[in-house]
Design an enzyme around this catalytic site. Structure first.
Site, PDB file in Angstrom:
ATOM      1  N   CYS A   1      -4.696 -40.637   1.479  1.00 60.88           N
ATOM      2  CA  CYS A   1      -4.399 -40.374   0.071  1.00 60.88           C
ATOM      3  C   CYS A   1      -2.998 -40.823  -0.345  1.00 60.88           C
ATOM      4  CB  CYS A   1      -4.584 -38.893  -0.233  1.00 60.88           C
ATOM      5  SG  CYS A   1      -6.244 -38.277   0.118  1.00 60.88           S
TER       6      CYS A   1
ATOM      7  N   HIS B   1      -1.005 -37.850  -6.929  1.00 65.22           N
ATOM      8  CA  HIS B   1      -2.311 -37.950  -6.275  1.00 65.22           C
ATOM      9  C   HIS B   1      -3.174 -36.805  -6.780  1.00 65.22           C
ATOM     10  CE1 HIS B   1      -5.519 -38.029  -3.467  1.00 65.22           C
ATOM     11  NE2 HIS B   1      -5.097 -36.984  -2.777  1.00 65.22           N
TER      12      HIS B   1
ATOM     13  N   ASN C   1     -11.095 -36.231  -6.175  1.00 65.84           N
ATOM     14  CA  ASN C   1     -10.090 -36.833  -5.297  1.00 65.84           C
ATOM     15  C   ASN C   1     -10.631 -38.166  -4.797  1.00 65.84           C
ATOM     16  OD1 ASN C   1      -8.405 -37.586  -3.186  1.00 65.84           O
ATOM     17  ND2 ASN C   1      -8.258 -35.552  -2.290  1.00 65.84           N
TER      18      ASN C   1
END
EC number: 2.3.1.180
Length: 319
Positions: free
Chosen positions: A113, A246, A276
């Site tokens: 990520c 993020h 996500n």
């Protein structure tokens, strides 16, 4: 030594949308349970025939068009992904072929990520050192392929997508400062432990996460690195126009914003609609805010994220 700045942005989301209500038909969960714990209401899922490079291509084409350049001007391609098309070659090489850019240096970055901030920092270093003039930096993921769809703790969190920027030479500072960090002692808290050995997949091929431990570490580390990045760049918190984090968990995002003294209307949040998307989440969110006019030229923007490893980082820039 010159500088680099973002010339254009682009993104792509698969057309298929999976809502919380649809997930609740599959696993023991509910829209209320998911939203209250994560802030996520839906996510996009790639078609079965699509690969990560296909999503990356669409985002890359949009970024090149946004930058107003000829694709032949690109001399560096970096793809941040944890879901590559295959073990090797790199997804960047596959994207290079699909773009019709033979000979252009191309490689992948794997920091999960945090991959996009790692890739953008790398591209900035290439340009500042004279090793590249215009870099295509892509974050692309098909996270749905590494999820256990019977595990409600993880399958509700992730989605698929791609985002990209074109980073180019500049006489004025665009990327103001970048700061990266990692700590492999925590690798067991967030991973996909499978590997190929003896012609077979060895180990569990699904994403594993210790949610509470990841949350605790993320809140602390992201606040610290965001503050340190501003301090090292000599930029006051009050001068920060936008935070593009993020998109992992709404509570983590809110915690970082609070630490920076930013109201949530100065934070780009795409989590409810996209979930996500790992390395794709930051460039996806950036492109959304650029296209809808929130982020404008001359504004000060911070990108930040954390992923398995742990690996985390922040990039401060003038858009």
């Amino acid at each position: 030594m010159g500088y680099s700045r973002i010339l254009g942005t682009g993104s792509f989301l698969p057309s298929q949308v999976l809502t919380n209500a649809q997930l609740a038909e599959r696993v023991e969960t509910s829209d209320e349970w998911i939203v209250s714990r994560t802030g996520i209401r839906a996510r996009h899922i790639a078609d079965e025939g699509h690969k990560t490079s296909d999503l990356a291509l669409r985002a890359a084409q949009a970024a090149i068009a946004s930058a107003g350049i000829d694709k032949g001007e690109i001399d560096l391609i970096i793809v941040a992904t944890t879901t590559p098309d295959m073990v090797f070659p790199s997804t960047a090489c596959i994207l290079q072929e699909k773009l019709g850019l033979p000979g252009v240096q191309a490689f992948d970055v794997q920091a999960v990520c945090a991959g996009f901030v790692y890739a953008l920092t790398t591209a900035n270093a290439y340009i500042k050192s004279g090793l590249a003039k215009k870099a295509l930096v892509v974050g692309a993921e098909i996270m749905s392929r590494v999820l256990d769809w019977d595990d409600r703790r993880t399958c509700v969190l992730f989605g698929d997508g791609a985002g990209a920027v074109v980073l180019g030479e500049s006489d004025e500072p665009g990327i103001l400062h970048a700061k990266l960090a990692a700590d492999g002692r925590y690798q067991g808290l967030l991973n996909t432990p499978a590997q190929i050995s003896g012609g077979k997949i060895q180990g569990i091929p699904y994403l594993h996460m210790d949610g509470p431990a990841v949350f605790k570490f993320a809140v602390k580390s992201l606040s610290e690195i965001a503050t340190a990045t501003l301090a090292e760049a000599g930029v006051e918190q009050a001068s920060l126009d936008w935070l593009v984090p993020h998109q992992a968990n709404l509570r983590i995002i809110e915690s970082t914003a609070k630490h920076l003294g930013l109201p949530m209307d100065k934070v780009v949040v795409t989590l409810p609609e996209q979930g996500n998307t790992s390395a794709a989440s930051i460039p996806l969110a950036l492109d959304v805010a650029v296209r809808d006019g929130r982020i404008r030229r001359g504004q000060t923007v911070m990108l930040e994220g954390i992923g398995g490893g742990f690996a985390w980082g922040a990039v401060l820039l003038t858009f």
